[in-house]
Motif scaffolding. Structure first.
Motif: not given
Length: 190
Positions: A5, A7, A12, A20, A23, A69-71, A74-76, A79
């Motif tokens: 990971t 981050e 992230k 996964n 998503q 993942y965009d913090k 709050q969404a994927y 890639s």
């Protein structure tokens, strides 16, 4: 796959895998999302094949694919991956990056590249990171140039696109010796 990971406060990056990738189905189907890529992710079965290729590369140690993942939202978001990993010469590529339209121009990509460049130079101890971009893709070229990458040349008509068009590819690079200054200036707020 293991649990690599990358981050920071904004994003992230976790390994993209067969469990996964779903998503990303809603993002992957956005119109013209990867127009300048020879890949096709426009339908669920095409995205699945794209992910399988990336995962196969990971198993062969030639790619490290990530789901983004965009913090903030709050969404994927999309890639990206390390690819064409050349252990002998300590060179790899960052690319295969696609972000949903709502995530573009938000600073997310700069955060992604900061994490990836840091990992490539500081953890993997590679000597060079390269980026390959369709000559027509001015938006992506500007983004890579803002990161401090140097245009090293153009490979003329080297890649066949989905529609049969032969694109020319701009080759950009950042050397490990350049990274400290780039990190201290371009990424000083990260």
């Amino acid at each position: 796959m293991n649990t690599l990971t990358l981050e920071n406060n904004r994003v992230k990056l976790t390994l993209l895998d067969k469990s996964n990738y779903t998503q990303l189905e809603h993002v992957a189907q956005e119109k013209d999302l990867i127009f300048f890529s020879p890949s096709d992710i426009s339908a669920p079965e095409k995205l699945k094949a794209y992910v399988k290729l990336a995962v196969d590369g990971y198993n062969l140690k030639t790619t490290i694919p990530f789901i983004i993942y965009d913090k903030d939202k709050q969404a994927y978001a999309g890639s990206t991956r390390f690819g064409l990993i050349n252990q002998k010469n300590k060179v790899l590529h960052i690319g295969w990056t696609w972000l949903g339209h709502n995530f573009q121009g938000t600073g997310l990509n700069a955060n992604i590249k900061f994490l990836m460049l840091g990992y490539a130079f500081e953890t993997l101890d590679f000597e060079k990171v390269e980026f390959r971009i369709d000559e027509r893709n001015k938006k992506s070229r500007r983004a890579v140039e803002k990161l401090g990458a140097t245009l090293e040349g153009v490979l003329r008509q080297d890649t066949v696109m989905k529609d049969g068009y032969r694109r020319s590819t701009c080759c950009y690079g950042i050397l490990k010796t350049e990274w400290p200054l780039i990190k201290a200036t371009i990424f000083k707020t990260f």
